[in-house]
Motif scaffolding. Sequence first.
Motif, PDB file in Angstrom:
ATOM      1  N   UNK A 183       0.902  -1.360  -0.077  1.00 42.37           N
ATOM      2  CA  UNK A 183      -0.062  -0.053   0.059  1.00 42.37           C
ATOM      3  C   UNK A 183       1.026   1.194  -0.162  1.00 42.37           C
ATOM      4  N   UNK A 184       0.757   2.108  -1.073  1.00 44.90           N
ATOM      5  CA  UNK A 184       1.501   3.229  -1.050  1.00 44.90           C
ATOM      6  C   UNK A 184       0.689   4.560  -0.707  1.00 44.90           C
ATOM      7  N   UNK A 225       1.235  -9.694  -4.400  1.00 44.90           N
ATOM      8  CA  UNK A 225      -0.033 -10.037  -5.300  1.00 44.90           C
ATOM      9  C   UNK A 225      -0.845  -9.080  -5.212  1.00 44.90           C
ATOM     10  N   UNK A 226      -1.193  -8.074  -4.467  1.00 46.35           N
ATOM     11  CA  UNK A 226      -2.046  -6.971  -4.562  1.00 46.35           C
ATOM     12  C   UNK A 226      -1.192  -5.714  -4.280  1.00 46.35           C
ATOM     13  N   UNK A 227      -1.372  -4.495  -5.152  1.00 48.68           N
ATOM     14  CA  UNK A 227      -0.800  -3.479  -4.665  1.00 48.68           C
ATOM     15  C   UNK A 227      -2.120  -2.118  -4.694  1.00 48.68           C
ATOM     16  N   UNK A 228      -2.008  -1.508  -3.913  1.00 55.56           N
ATOM     17  CA  UNK A 228      -2.823  -0.279  -3.504  1.00 55.56           C
ATOM     18  C   UNK A 228      -2.126   1.022  -3.503  1.00 55.56           C
ATOM     19  N   UNK A 239      -5.337  -1.484  -6.955  1.00 54.14           N
ATOM     20  CA  UNK A 239      -6.498  -0.506  -6.599  1.00 54.14           C
ATOM     21  C   UNK A 239      -5.909   0.837  -6.304  1.00 54.14           C
ATOM     22  N   UNK A 240      -6.753   1.569  -6.362  1.00 55.23           N
ATOM     23  CA  UNK A 240      -6.650   3.298  -6.295  1.00 55.23           C
ATOM     24  C   UNK A 240      -7.713   3.501  -5.239  1.00 55.23           C
ATOM     25  N   UNK A 241      -7.041   3.528  -4.021  1.00 60.73           N
ATOM     26  CA  UNK A 241      -7.743   3.769  -2.625  1.00 60.73           C
ATOM     27  C   UNK A 241      -7.777   4.931  -2.129  1.00 60.73           C
ATOM     28  N   UNK A 273     -10.334  -6.322  -1.671  1.00 60.22           N
ATOM     29  CA  UNK A 273      -9.222  -6.341  -2.715  1.00 60.22           C
ATOM     30  C   UNK A 273      -9.242  -8.003  -2.978  1.00 60.22           C
ATOM     31  N   UNK A 274      -9.359  -8.705  -1.845  1.00 59.96           N
ATOM     32  CA  UNK A 274      -9.262 -10.243  -2.242  1.00 59.96           C
ATOM     33  C   UNK A 274     -10.227 -10.714  -3.014  1.00 59.96           C
TER      34      UNK A 274
END
Length: 560
Positions: free
Chosen positions: A20-21, A107-110, A146-148, A215-216
């Motif tokens: 998460x960034x 696996x997931x980037x936000x 994802x754009x959070x 997100x999962x």
Amino acid sequence: MTFSEDQYKAASSFAYTMIVVDDEPIAEALEKAPTTTVRKPGRKDSAAAKHAPKDKPPTDAKHSHPLDAKGLIKSALDLGLVCSVVNPTGDEVNIPKSVSQAAVRADIVSLDWHMNKGDEGNLASEIIKQILIADEKSGGRLRLIAIYTGNKDRKSILEAIAKRLNSAKQLKQKVTHNGETVTNTTGLRIVWREKRMGNKRLKSALSEAELPKELLREFAKLSNGLLSNVALATISSMRDTTHHVLSKFSAELDGPFFHHRSLLENNTDSMDYAVSIVMSTLKSEVNKSKVISNHATPEAIKRRLDAMPQSPEKFVLHYLNNNKKLKKFTLNSEDVITLIEEGFKKWNATKKDDALKRQDNKQESPVPSKDQFNKNFSTLFSDSLEAAESNMHEFSFLTNSATSEISSVHKETPPRLGLGSVMYSKKDGYFLCLQATCDTVRGTGSFFFIPLDTTTTGSPDIVVPHGEEQHKIKLVALSVPSRSYTKSRAVNFGSIEPSVGYVPIKYNRRDKGYFVTDSKKVRYRWLANLKYKRALRIAQNMTQEITRIGFDEFEPFRSK
């Protein structure tokens, strides 16, 4: 239980890591939404507003959109996800490069949208671009981003991302967006989610505690089939056994390995052998029964059928009758389950009459024969005979080829010519190498080949990729001709290079393929290497043709 739950179960077993960034991580959850100071405008404000550009849209980039890092990490850990929060503020590191490097194993980037004081999504877009460049270098992969953000303008954000990606010269793959997601054809999915930021009135927004599970669910949508669920679960099972497998390869085994290597004429083969041992051990440790019981049972198949657009009453078998006229026969999901699990004989005895009653009385709808079902069963899940045939070819390629020209592995390690290599020359067409494995690293570089025929009907023996057609991989269906040994040939590629111990096949950037030239200057393109047992069976069939015993005998008493 539904198929979407099967997807989530497979995805949650597979996904391990999340990055998460965000430039505003805080240690505690917000009790209420952040506010900005309100004051009465003065003369300077009025003058600034008067001279401000009229065409620039309003932005909330300067508003505070903090991230509850503690709540996010805890929620992710509860789901079995290792979550890392990165604050991009400061110039001491190249954030896009660093995040893209870490994303190779994530696996997931936000990503937050507005970062670094007034940034209009430029940093987030650059990070996405760098991630996709790295993904393309490795041949593509499943990728959820994802754009959070606190910015509510989902459509504009996704449009900006798509525009930037499609204008990037470093990216070959184009993306599309539909207002909800940005996707491409190699497994990318970009979604937008709104931050709640303590404002409980924002029902459609998500808190940080809710984000990992959401997100999962989105990651699960990347696995859109029963086989992809099996693949995720199988790879997850391999991950779970990794440390157990590592414990089997102790330092004491190096001695026997060195002994093995010292006895080989071409000792570079020992490295392939070492990798094969590890892969074989991993395969034996995969809990196949657990994977099957979760994702390949009759119940799982039923759930997959229920999720198909044809369910429950529109599964149509397309087939050609004896006059080569296209016919259609409609089945429901119960019919299909019976055919899959119990075969044509059981369906014909118990379900055929019900299926006939459901046919359109205005159309002639004879019951297809067993042979027509066997040949065209895949059309139940496709729109046409052509689409079903394309899917069959793709499945055949996946199951029969060990590696091919579209594999990303060969960008680092060129392929080897040997038993099962499928080659092509503009002059003579397609060939299959049947050189004995032990002879591919010895001798003068002369290799034994049989020709292959292209086929558009029936069941091909081999399916391989050969370049692209309309920006899609072109698959070619090939068959082994009868009495192929009578058309065989030896091709001399010169001396085997002692430094590598085999005939090298080299990549040509201009022609975008792997090539090797024989001693007569004929250029061959390498397309694929078949799986060893598949190639060996073709070789065995050919030797059986050669060794048939023929002699004169009394014709009336000859066995037919």
